[in-house]
Design a protein around this motif. Structure first.
Motif, PDB file in Angstrom:
ATOM      1  N   ARG A 234     -76.883 -96.380 -49.503  1.00 40.23           N
ATOM      2  CA  ARG A 234     -77.185 -96.897 -48.040  1.00 40.23           C
ATOM      3  C   ARG A 234     -78.271 -95.472 -47.609  1.00 40.23           C
ATOM      4  NH1 ARG A 234     -72.249 -98.908 -46.522  1.00 40.23           N
ATOM      5  NH2 ARG A 234     -71.645 -96.856 -45.493  1.00 40.23           N
ATOM      6  N   PHE A 235     -77.840 -94.454 -47.877  1.00 34.70           N
ATOM      7  CA  PHE A 235     -78.675 -93.533 -47.290  1.00 34.70           C
ATOM      8  C   PHE A 235     -80.038 -93.302 -48.142  1.00 34.70           C
ATOM      9  CE2 PHE A 235     -79.669 -89.042 -48.747  1.00 34.70           C
ATOM     10  CZ  PHE A 235     -80.598 -88.636 -47.759  1.00 34.70           C
ATOM     11  N   CYS A 236     -79.739 -93.399 -49.789  1.00 33.16           N
ATOM     12  CA  CYS A 236     -80.882 -93.404 -50.412  1.00 33.16           C
ATOM     13  C   CYS A 236     -81.953 -94.649 -50.078  1.00 33.16           C
ATOM     14  CB  CYS A 236     -80.506 -93.314 -51.910  1.00 33.16           C
ATOM     15  SG  CYS A 236     -79.839 -91.939 -52.394  1.00 33.16           S
ATOM     16  N   ARG A 237     -81.282 -95.893 -50.062  1.00 32.17           N
ATOM     17  CA  ARG A 237     -81.962 -96.850 -49.967  1.00 32.17           C
ATOM     18  C   ARG A 237     -82.943 -96.887 -48.600  1.00 32.17           C
ATOM     19  NH1 ARG A 237     -82.587-101.458 -52.563  1.00 32.17           N
ATOM     20  NH2 ARG A 237     -80.528-101.038 -53.598  1.00 32.17           N
ATOM     21  N   VAL A 238     -82.186 -96.677 -47.687  1.00 33.76           N
ATOM     22  CA  VAL A 238     -82.911 -96.348 -46.292  1.00 33.76           C
ATOM     23  C   VAL A 238     -84.046 -95.295 -46.109  1.00 33.76           C
ATOM     24  CG1 VAL A 238     -82.672 -96.132 -43.656  1.00 33.76           C
ATOM     25  CG2 VAL A 238     -81.041 -97.508 -44.866  1.00 33.76           C
ATOM     26  N   LEU A 239     -83.758 -94.356 -46.764  1.00 31.84           N
ATOM     27  CA  LEU A 239     -84.594 -93.024 -46.671  1.00 31.84           C
ATOM     28  C   LEU A 239     -85.961 -93.534 -47.553  1.00 31.84           C
ATOM     29  CD1 LEU A 239     -85.378 -90.343 -45.810  1.00 31.84           C
ATOM     30  CD2 LEU A 239     -84.004 -89.460 -47.567  1.00 31.84           C
ATOM     31  N   GLY A 240     -85.398 -93.994 -48.866  1.00 34.72           N
ATOM     32  CA  GLY A 240     -86.703 -94.417 -49.555  1.00 34.72           C
ATOM     33  C   GLY A 240     -87.670 -95.433 -49.291  1.00 34.72           C
ATOM     34  N   THR A 241     -87.041 -96.390 -48.492  1.00 38.69           N
ATOM     35  CA  THR A 241     -87.734 -97.463 -48.023  1.00 38.69           C
ATOM     36  C   THR A 241     -88.789 -97.050 -46.833  1.00 38.69           C
ATOM     37  OG1 THR A 241     -85.879 -99.024 -48.388  1.00 38.69           O
ATOM     38  CG2 THR A 241     -87.589 -99.729 -46.772  1.00 38.69           C
ATOM     39  N   LEU A 242     -88.161 -95.910 -45.928  1.00 37.61           N
ATOM     40  CA  LEU A 242     -88.877 -95.559 -45.020  1.00 37.61           C
ATOM     41  C   LEU A 242     -90.168 -94.558 -45.434  1.00 37.61           C
ATOM     42  CD1 LEU A 242     -85.838 -94.602 -42.413  1.00 37.61           C
ATOM     43  CD2 LEU A 242     -87.655 -96.312 -41.985  1.00 37.61           C
ATOM     44  N   LEU A 243     -89.685 -93.908 -46.237  1.00 40.34           N
ATOM     45  CA  LEU A 243     -90.752 -93.094 -46.932  1.00 40.34           C
ATOM     46  C   LEU A 243     -91.721 -93.713 -47.816  1.00 40.34           C
ATOM     47  CD1 LEU A 243     -88.505 -90.026 -48.328  1.00 40.34           C
ATOM     48  CD2 LEU A 243     -89.986 -89.913 -46.324  1.00 40.34           C
ATOM     49  N   ARG A 244     -91.515 -94.780 -48.295  1.00 48.00           N
ATOM     50  CA  ARG A 244     -92.366 -95.676 -48.765  1.00 48.00           C
ATOM     51  C   ARG A 244     -93.410 -96.343 -47.991  1.00 48.00           C
ATOM     52  NH1 ARG A 244     -90.352-100.135 -53.098  1.00 48.00           N
ATOM     53  NH2 ARG A 244     -89.722 -98.201 -54.319  1.00 48.00           N
ATOM     54  N   ASN A 245     -92.961 -96.595 -46.847  1.00 47.33           N
ATOM     55  CA  ASN A 245     -93.840 -97.325 -45.930  1.00 47.33           C
ATOM     56  C   ASN A 245     -94.319 -96.301 -44.838  1.00 47.33           C
ATOM     57  OD1 ASN A 245     -93.354-100.447 -45.724  1.00 47.33           O
ATOM     58  ND2 ASN A 245     -91.534 -99.431 -46.541  1.00 47.33           N
ATOM     59  N   GLY A 246     -94.533 -95.022 -45.102  1.00 42.27           N
ATOM     60  CA  GLY A 246     -95.164 -94.144 -44.249  1.00 42.27           C
ATOM     61  C   GLY A 246     -94.464 -93.453 -43.265  1.00 42.27           C
ATOM     62  N   VAL A 247     -93.175 -93.592 -43.054  1.00 37.23           N
ATOM     63  CA  VAL A 247     -92.587 -93.078 -41.789  1.00 37.23           C
ATOM     64  C   VAL A 247     -92.401 -91.645 -42.016  1.00 37.23           C
ATOM     65  CG1 VAL A 247     -90.484 -93.018 -40.462  1.00 37.23           C
ATOM     66  CG2 VAL A 247     -91.407 -95.297 -41.332  1.00 37.23           C
ATOM     67  N   PRO A 248     -92.639 -90.704 -40.941  1.00 38.49           N
ATOM     68  CA  PRO A 248     -92.682 -89.169 -41.430  1.00 38.49           C
ATOM     69  C   PRO A 248     -91.233 -88.935 -41.687  1.00 38.49           C
ATOM     70  CG  PRO A 248     -93.687 -89.526 -39.247  1.00 38.49           C
ATOM     71  CD  PRO A 248     -93.352 -91.175 -39.747  1.00 38.49           C
TER      72      PRO A 248
END
Length: 410
Positions: free
Chosen positions: A278-292
């Motif tokens: 869950r941590f990896c998916r959420v962090l990866g998805t956020l970073l891919r979408n430009g969230v700091p």
């Protein structure tokens, strides 16, 4: 004003005092205008007809909207925007066509807020009970980076993936849970209903001087306790469960529970890998979408579902604020597997962290599915053996005195 809908509002007066009440207006916009005319600053205005079930003391129960329904709505919004439909019209179409009544009302409120000048992400953020911080921040990043449609599609895909994994876990545990429930009901029925039928016979044996086997004595004692104090025991168990749940909802209780979950012999690795995934998916998805990254770490730490991992991620955020890498505090926590840590370190150096994190999550999800399958295969025979042992215990307790009596007669 007769026939107009009523709107519930919370607002501040000119002196800064909070006030609340109802106001009749033809639309959400008109309700805001009427409140402004009364020198009130609206904090929240919503249609009173929205599906909320109330009981005294202002406690509200909201029906939960399924993740799949929200994902479908986000996909439809992305499709409408991609085909050139204006934002307000897209939101109106969603509000009118969404089958789920509560989500339809929420989409209507979001449209009203956007029409009154709010940005889409701010309007969504007002409904934190429906849209997660991950959704809000990805929408915000999509609007700032001019890729809103793509961001909405990615949120929907993420929600469907999480919902699919949750469904697999639920379906995997359904059969063992049913076995446990049926086993308990059968055992209670035998001990509370069947065993007392033989009590008169057992009493006659004791009066005749023939002793009862130890198994029968234990069985009769259990039967008497359940028959006399069954209701008290049930109330006690219910009260204990509520007290334990209340304690587990506290910070200390959550930490203890998450520590125990990770140390369980069979389920522990599944809980551990699920939290990492869950941590990896959420962090990866956020970073891919430009969230700091700092904001991404804050959201992903809360999404991990494990207090120990959450603390390690928060330490990583502090490390990054000091100009260091993400991987060092995670490695020091010893909660992230070495193989995953190696991939994260390489991804940081090659600047592909977002892609690698999502790939890690995909691989771990497949591994979790295999572990779940293995756990269910282990639990099923254990549950069947346990049920069989209980039934045999009852049968032995009932039949052994009869066997002893026959032996004595012979």
């Amino acid at each position: 004003m007769i026939g107009m809908p009523d709107f519930l509002y919370r607002a501040k007066t000119a002196s800064g005092k909070n006030t609340q009440g109802t106001i009749s207006a033809a639309s959400h916009r008109e309700a805001l205008a009427l409140l402004t005319q009364q020198a009130l600053f609206p904090l929240e205005v919503r249609d009173q007809s929205v599906s909320r079930f109330k009981i005294p003391f202002s406690i509200e129960f909201k029906r939960r909207i399924k993740a799949e329904v929200i994902a479908d709505a986000l996909t439809q919004l992305a499709d409408l925007l991609a085909n050139g439909v204006p934002m307000l019209e897209s939101l109106r179409i969603l509000a009118d066509q969404t089958v789920d009544k509560r989500l339809s009302a929420v989409m209507g409120e979001i449209r009203d807020a956007v029409e009154n000048g709010a940005s889409l992400d701010d309007a969504i953020a007002e409904h934190s009970d429906v849209f997660s911080p991950l959704t809000v921040n990805m929408v915000r990043a999509g609007m700032e980076g001019a890729f809103l449609e793509e961001a909405l599609e990615r949120i929907a895909a993420f929600m469907r993936k999480q919902n699919e994994l949750r469904g697999k876990v639920t379906s995997a545990m359904t059969y063992p849970a049913m076995l446990m429930i049926v086993g308990c009901l059968v055992a209670i029925f035998l001990i509370v209903v069947i065993v007392p039928m033989f009590e008169t016979f057992f009493n006659r044996l004791e009066r005749s001087g023939a002793g009862l086997p130890l198994v029968t004595i234990i069985l009769l004692a259990i039967s008497e306790v359940l028959t006399r104090f069954g209701l008290i025991i049930l109330v006690g168990i219910a009260a204990s469960v509520l007290a334990i749940r209340q304690w587990l909802s506290s910070e200390t209780g959550s930490y203890v529970l998450d520590t125990v979950k990770l140390r369980l012999p069979i389920a522990g690795p599944i809980f551990h890998e699920s939290a990492i995934s869950r941590f990896c998916r959420v962090l990866g998805t956020l970073l891919r979408n430009g969230v700091p990254i700092l904001r991404s770490l804050e959201i992903s730490s809360a999404s991990a579902g494990n207090k120990l991992l959450e603390k390690a991620i928060q330490d990583s955020a502090e490390n990054i604020s000091a100009g260091n890498l993400l991987s060092q505090p995670l490695a020091d926590s010893e909660l992230v597997p070495d193989q995953v840590m190696a991939m994260i370190k390489v991804a940081e150096e090659s600047n592909t962290l977002d892609e690698v994190l999502v790939k890690i999550s995909d691989r771990m999800d497949k591994k979790i599915e295999r572990r779940l399958d293995m756990m269910v295969r282990l639990i099923e025979p254990i549950m069947l053996l346990t049920i069989g042992a209980v039934v045999m215990f009852v049968i032995a307790g009932v039949l052994l005195p009869v066997v002893d009596l026959n032996s004595a007669i012979e």
